[in-house]
Design a protein around this motif. Structure first.
Motif, PDB file in Angstrom:
ATOM      1  N   LEU A 176      63.844 -65.762 -29.014  1.00 27.45           N
ATOM      2  CA  LEU A 176      64.860 -65.148 -29.877  1.00 27.45           C
ATOM      3  C   LEU A 176      66.225 -65.728 -29.546  1.00 27.45           C
ATOM      4  N   ALA A 177      66.954 -66.124 -30.570  1.00 26.98           N
ATOM      5  CA  ALA A 177      68.334 -66.598 -30.414  1.00 26.98           C
ATOM      6  C   ALA A 177      69.219 -65.763 -31.320  1.00 26.98           C
ATOM      7  N   PHE A 178      70.369 -65.364 -30.782  1.00 28.61           N
ATOM      8  CA  PHE A 178      71.239 -64.416 -31.486  1.00 28.61           C
ATOM      9  C   PHE A 178      72.689 -64.808 -31.294  1.00 28.61           C
ATOM     10  N   SER A 179      73.467 -64.751 -32.371  1.00 34.42           N
ATOM     11  CA  SER A 179      74.901 -65.005 -32.311  1.00 34.42           C
ATOM     12  C   SER A 179      75.640 -63.874 -33.002  1.00 34.42           C
ATOM     13  N   LEU A 180      76.575 -63.256 -32.259  1.00 32.62           N
ATOM     14  CA  LEU A 180      77.383 -62.177 -32.828  1.00 32.62           C
ATOM     15  C   LEU A 180      78.328 -62.690 -33.905  1.00 32.62           C
ATOM     16  N   LYS A 197      82.637 -57.583 -22.545  1.00 35.50           N
ATOM     17  CA  LYS A 197      83.065 -56.640 -23.590  1.00 35.50           C
ATOM     18  C   LYS A 197      84.582 -56.509 -23.706  1.00 35.50           C
ATOM     19  N   LYS A 198      85.314 -57.389 -23.111  1.00 34.34           N
ATOM     20  CA  LYS A 198      86.776 -57.303 -23.210  1.00 34.34           C
ATOM     21  C   LYS A 198      87.228 -57.542 -24.646  1.00 34.34           C
ATOM     22  N   GLY A 199      88.111 -56.662 -25.118  1.00 31.72           N
ATOM     23  CA  GLY A 199      88.721 -56.822 -26.430  1.00 31.72           C
ATOM     24  C   GLY A 199      87.930 -56.289 -27.605  1.00 31.72           C
ATOM     25  N   ILE A 200      86.710 -55.771 -27.367  1.00 28.45           N
ATOM     26  CA  ILE A 200      85.921 -55.302 -28.507  1.00 28.45           C
ATOM     27  C   ILE A 200      86.366 -53.906 -28.954  1.00 28.45           C
ATOM     28  N   LYS A 201      86.012 -53.572 -30.181  1.00 27.67           N
ATOM     29  CA  LYS A 201      86.332 -52.238 -30.704  1.00 27.67           C
ATOM     30  C   LYS A 201      85.502 -51.150 -30.031  1.00 27.67           C
ATOM     31  N   ARG A 202      84.286 -51.473 -29.621  1.00 29.77           N
ATOM     32  CA  ARG A 202      83.355 -50.596 -28.912  1.00 29.77           C
ATOM     33  C   ARG A 202      82.572 -49.662 -29.830  1.00 29.77           C
ATOM     34  N   ARG A 215      75.857 -53.360 -40.044  1.00 24.54           N
ATOM     35  CA  ARG A 215      77.277 -53.148 -40.314  1.00 24.54           C
ATOM     36  C   ARG A 215      77.978 -52.390 -39.188  1.00 24.54           C
ATOM     37  N   ALA A 216      77.306 -51.398 -38.620  1.00 27.23           N
ATOM     38  CA  ALA A 216      77.900 -50.646 -37.508  1.00 27.23           C
ATOM     39  C   ALA A 216      78.045 -51.516 -36.267  1.00 27.23           C
ATOM     40  N   LEU A 217      77.033 -52.337 -35.982  1.00 28.47           N
ATOM     41  CA  LEU A 217      77.116 -53.223 -34.818  1.00 28.47           C
ATOM     42  C   LEU A 217      78.192 -54.287 -35.015  1.00 28.47           C
ATOM     43  N   ASP A 218      78.329 -54.772 -36.231  1.00 25.12           N
ATOM     44  CA  ASP A 218      79.392 -55.739 -36.525  1.00 25.12           C
ATOM     45  C   ASP A 218      80.760 -55.134 -36.228  1.00 25.12           C
ATOM     46  N   GLU A 219      80.970 -53.903 -36.673  1.00 20.50           N
ATOM     47  CA  GLU A 219      82.257 -53.239 -36.426  1.00 20.50           C
ATOM     48  C   GLU A 219      82.489 -53.023 -34.927  1.00 20.50           C
ATOM     49  N   ALA A 220      81.463 -52.555 -34.222  1.00 18.30           N
ATOM     50  CA  ALA A 220      81.613 -52.246 -32.792  1.00 18.30           C
ATOM     51  C   ALA A 220      81.877 -53.490 -31.949  1.00 18.30           C
ATOM     52  N   VAL A 258      86.312 -58.180 -32.202  1.00 19.38           N
ATOM     53  CA  VAL A 258      87.406 -58.306 -31.241  1.00 19.38           C
ATOM     54  C   VAL A 258      88.685 -57.824 -31.908  1.00 19.38           C
ATOM     55  N   ASP A 259      89.357 -56.894 -31.261  1.00 21.95           N
ATOM     56  CA  ASP A 259      90.608 -56.329 -31.744  1.00 21.95           C
ATOM     57  C   ASP A 259      91.722 -56.829 -30.830  1.00 21.95           C
ATOM     58  N   PRO A 260      92.660 -57.623 -31.354  1.00 22.73           N
ATOM     59  CA  PRO A 260      93.702 -58.202 -30.495  1.00 22.73           C
ATOM     60  C   PRO A 260      94.587 -57.162 -29.809  1.00 22.73           C
ATOM     61  N   ARG A 261      94.563 -55.928 -30.298  1.00 22.98           N
ATOM     62  CA  ARG A 261      95.364 -54.871 -29.666  1.00 22.98           C
ATOM     63  C   ARG A 261      94.709 -54.348 -28.382  1.00 22.98           C
ATOM     64  N   VAL A 262      93.399 -54.571 -28.249  1.00 21.17           N
ATOM     65  CA  VAL A 262      92.669 -54.044 -27.093  1.00 21.17           C
ATOM     66  C   VAL A 262      92.860 -54.999 -25.908  1.00 21.17           C
ATOM     67  N   LYS A 263      93.418 -54.495 -24.841  1.00 21.78           N
ATOM     68  CA  LYS A 263      93.618 -55.279 -23.620  1.00 21.78           C
ATOM     69  C   LYS A 263      92.539 -54.874 -22.629  1.00 21.78           C
ATOM     70  N   GLY A 264      91.764 -55.821 -22.192  1.00 22.62           N
ATOM     71  CA  GLY A 264      90.649 -55.522 -21.303  1.00 22.62           C
ATOM     72  C   GLY A 264      89.536 -54.827 -22.053  1.00 22.62           C
ATOM     73  N   VAL A 265      88.832 -53.914 -21.362  1.00 22.07           N
ATOM     74  CA  VAL A 265      87.750 -53.190 -22.019  1.00 22.07           C
ATOM     75  C   VAL A 265      88.271 -51.871 -22.584  1.00 22.07           C
TER      76      VAL A 265
END
Length: 195
Positions: free
Chosen positions: A18-22, A86-91, A173-178, A181-188
């Motif tokens: 399996l190969a996967f790219s976000l 996980k740095k910078g992600i919306k979570r 769609r939910a995983l895409d949102e989570a 990368v949100d440039p406002r998020v610093k670190g995790v």
């Protein structure tokens, strides 16, 4: 850095590559041996804008259980690896998806705490030759290996195919949102300083 992963898993029951790219384009190459699952994975990748390659061989002459479960394991491991620190992600991610008579909602927290809540009643036990109970099995193994909170709610529906299709589209769609990368998020995105 590329957010992608390649997973190989071989047991006496299955052999999976399996190969996967976000950060993909929704491209898929899928050979699962389980036609309905292939259809659902294609929808998941397309609606999440993920690239996904699956080459799976399993004991489908017995039933689809081991292959479906092990693809869920591999995909979960790939998601976890692709996310890195996980740095910078919306979570968090949330998606409602209608499919004709059906409405499904998927809510995700990439918390590093695996948990599945699944609420929905399907009117049929099979779609074609696919056992509907395997939807829960796939999602539980996905949540476990990706170490995510995964909440799935099928609000209503009459056609089992439509209901499951809405779930997999909402999952993408939910995983895409989570994972965005949100440039406002610093670190995790956690007051604990880690996820």
């Amino acid at each position: 850095m590329a957010r992608e992963a390649t997973i190989a898993r071989t047991t006496k029951e299955t052999s999976i590559q399996l190969a996967f790219s976000l950060d993909g384009e929704g491209k898929t190459e899928l050979e699962t041996g389980v036609p309905f699952l292939t259809h659902m994975l294609d929808l998941f990748a397309k609606h999440g804008q993920f690239d996904l390659l699956v080459d799976a061989k399993g004991d489908t002459h017995i039933d689809d259980h081991h292959t479906t479960e092990d693809i869920g394991i591999c995909l979960g491991q790939a998601i976890k690896e692709a996310l890195g620190d996980k740095k910078g992600i919306k979570r968090y991610g949330n998606a409602f998806v209608p499919m004709d008579d059906a409405l499904a909602q998927v809510v995700i927290d990439l918390s590093n705490r695996p948990h599945l809540e699944f609420h929905g009643e399907f009117p049929a036990s099979k779609v074609g030759t696919f056992d509907v109970e395997l939807v829960h099995e796939f999602l539980w193994k996905l949540a476990l290996e990706a170490r995510m909170n995964l909440h799935v709610i099928v609000h209503y529906g009459r056609n089992t195919h439509h209901m499951i299709e809405a779930v997999f589209k909402a999952l993408g769609r939910a995983l895409d949102e989570a994972t965005m990368v949100d440039p406002r998020v610093k670190g995790v995105p956690s007051t604990k300083g880690m996820l």
